[in-house]
Motif scaffolding. Structure first.
Motif, PDB file in Angstrom:
ATOM      1  N   VAL A   1       0.874  -1.168   0.000  1.00  0.00           N
ATOM      2  CA  VAL A   1       0.000   0.000   0.000  1.00  0.00           C
ATOM      3  C   VAL A   1       0.913   1.219   0.000  1.00  0.00           C
ATOM      4  O   VAL A   1       1.966   1.209   0.639  1.00  0.00           O
ATOM      5  CB  VAL A   1      -0.976   0.005   1.201  1.00  0.00           C
ATOM      6  N   ALA A   2       0.527   2.258  -0.753  1.00  0.00           N
ATOM      7  CA  ALA A   2       1.406   3.419  -0.873  1.00  0.00           C
ATOM      8  C   ALA A   2       0.633   4.686  -1.183  1.00  0.00           C
ATOM      9  O   ALA A   2      -0.497   4.652  -1.672  1.00  0.00           O
ATOM     10  CB  ALA A   2       2.439   3.180  -1.986  1.00  0.00           C
ATOM     11  N   SER A   3       1.306   5.786  -0.905  1.00  0.00           N
ATOM     12  CA  SER A   3       0.828   7.106  -1.299  1.00  0.00           C
ATOM     13  C   SER A   3       1.962   7.791  -2.039  1.00  0.00           C
ATOM     14  O   SER A   3       2.997   8.091  -1.449  1.00  0.00           O
ATOM     15  CB  SER A   3       0.436   7.939  -0.077  1.00  0.00           C
ATOM     16  N   GLU A   4       1.774   8.043  -3.323  1.00  0.00           N
ATOM     17  CA  GLU A   4       2.806   8.736  -4.096  1.00  0.00           C
ATOM     18  C   GLU A   4       3.000  10.154  -3.589  1.00  0.00           C
ATOM     19  O   GLU A   4       4.074  10.723  -3.728  1.00  0.00           O
ATOM     20  CB  GLU A   4       2.431   8.765  -5.581  1.00  0.00           C
ATOM     21  N   THR A   5       1.955  10.730  -2.992  1.00  0.00           N
ATOM     22  CA  THR A   5       1.991  12.116  -2.551  1.00  0.00           C
ATOM     23  C   THR A   5       2.370  12.272  -1.087  1.00  0.00           C
ATOM     24  O   THR A   5       2.710  13.369  -0.652  1.00  0.00           O
ATOM     25  CB  THR A   5       0.625  12.773  -2.787  1.00  0.00           C
ATOM     26  N   GLY A   6       2.281  11.203  -0.301  1.00  0.00           N
ATOM     27  CA  GLY A   6       2.634  11.270   1.103  1.00  0.00           C
ATOM     28  C   GLY A   6       1.593  11.942   1.978  1.00  0.00           C
ATOM     29  O   GLY A   6       1.874  12.282   3.125  1.00  0.00           O
TER      30      GLY A   6
END
Length: 142
Positions: free
Chosen positions: A52-57
């Motif tokens: 799971v990830a967020s490219e934008t943080g």
């Protein structure tokens, strides 16, 4: 993990020519290279079975992938919960995400976990280099 899940899930909704930009995994590799702190990994017995990830943080969940052979084991739910907890710890009041229209499995998954539809739109996807129809969903955090 990401490529296999993408091909079995949303990638299957697109023409073959649109799937080519994702075949080498470059979008996920960019997150790993540039901001590994924005990614959580489900490691089961030394094997990565989910990400799971967020490219934008920020509050935007950009990637949630589970190895198809591990679907139905609760890994996606665990990763999503961990992402929501991390977002809340950063002060986010909600989590938002986008998915392809027609990705019914994903929409049902998120709705069962409290996400609601907030927008239907068409946009040019920067990775796929084509216009696609998407849904935006969100969940308010406690």
């Amino acid at each position: 993990v990401c490529i296999a899940a993408w091909e079995k899930g949303p990638g299957g909704l697109l023409p073959a020519s649109a799937r080519a930009p994702m075949a080498d995994g470059a979008p996920i590799a960019a997150i790993l290279r540039d901001a590994p702190e924005r990614m959580l990994v489900a490691d089961v017995g030394g094997h990565v079975l989910g990400v799971v990830a967020s490219e934008t943080g920020d509050e935007q969940l950009t990637d949630l992938w589970v190895e198809p052979r591990a679907w139905g084991r609760g890994l996606g739910s665990q990763l999503l919960t961990a992402f929501e907890q991390a977002a809340a710890a950063r002060g986010c009041k909600r989590v938002t995400l986008e998915t392809l229209i027609g990705n019914d499995r994903a929409v049902a998954f998120f709705r069962r976990r409290g996400y609601r539809l907030v927008e239907r739109f068409t946009t040019r996807d920067r990775d796929l280099h084509m216009m696609i129809e998407k849904l935006r969903l969100e969940k308010r955090l406690a």
